[in-house]
Design a protein around this motif. Structure first.
Motif: not given
Ligand SMILES: Cc1cc2nc3c(=O)[nH]c(=O)nc-3n(C[C@H](O)[C@H](O)[C@H](O)COP(=O)(O)O)c2cc1C
Length: 195
Positions: A76-85, A114-115, A124-129, A142-148
């Motif tokens: 019903d809801l997806l939380v999608i996370g990826t490392p940037v490769y 993404a991390t 990367v969340t905007e341009h790839q995901l 609207p709100t995306t997460l990015y962490a280094i």
């Protein structure tokens, strides 16, 4: 009458363990789940990818791979996370979404995360995901997460700023989940309704 709880499915695109991405995805799933009566499940591609790559096309899906794909399709809801490769998502995550049927994603709310090693890849969340889930007609929030890497200690998220942003994303996700309760499943899953 069977009443099932809305299902939140986290997907971590990391292919290694321990994983900052998995930690980020689990944090988001947990913060959304805290806002209501939801079931949760998290798929880690470090485990799932070897199963999924045994099938290169949807018709070839093994029973085990199909179970993973259906969990994602039925969320019903997806939380999608990826490392940037290489400035994108991992190949493992892309392969999962090459196997799903796009019709199950119409109006499905999705939190994008993404991390990366550098803040320079934070879009990367905007341009790839987001384009991938745009193709699937999903409702990316609207709100995306990015962490280094500096936002983590021993692969655990320690950044207060990222944590604050997770609360914003979780508010949006819970709102989307509640709106979805008032939508007939047949409107959302045309395939399942006729299958
Ligand atoms: C094959 C590979 C490619 C990577 N490419 C990038 C990149 O293009 N940009 C970036 O910022 N970080 C890149 N990184 C760093 C990872 O995105 C970063 O360490 C991430 O937090 C790892 O997540 P994980 O702990 O969940 O595996 C790369 C790492 C690997 C192993």
């Amino acid at each position: 009458l069977i009443v099932t709880k809305p299902l939140i499915v986290g997907v971590s695109g990391s292919v290694t363990r321990p994983s900052r991405t998995t930690s980020l995805v689990r944090s988001i799933v947990q913060r959304v789940a805290a806002r209501g009566d939801y079931a949760t499940q998290t798929i880690e591609l470090v485990d799932a990818a070897p199963i999924l790559f045994a099938s290169l096309t949807r018709p070839q899906l093994t029973a085990e791979a199909r179970a993973i794909v259906e969990t994602v399709e039925n969320a019903d809801l997806l939380v999608i996370g990826t490392p940037v490769y290489r400035a994108s998502m991992t190949g493992a995550l892309k392969h999962l979404f090459d196997l799903v049927h796009h019709q199950y994603f119409t109006s499905k709310p999705v939190v994008l995360a993404a991390t990366g090693g550098t803040a320079l890849h934070g879009l990367v969340t905007e341009h790839q995901l987001r384009p991938l889930f745009g193709f699937l007609n999903a409702l990316t929030l609207p709100t995306t997460l990015y962490a280094i890497e500096a936002d983590f200690e021993d692969h655990r998220l320690v950044s207060a700023k990222v944590a604050e942003r997770i609360e914003r994303a979780a508010d949006e996700a819970a709102f989307a989940l509640e709106s979805r309760r008032h939508t007939r499943p047949a409107d959302i899953h045309p395939l399942r309704a006729t299958a």
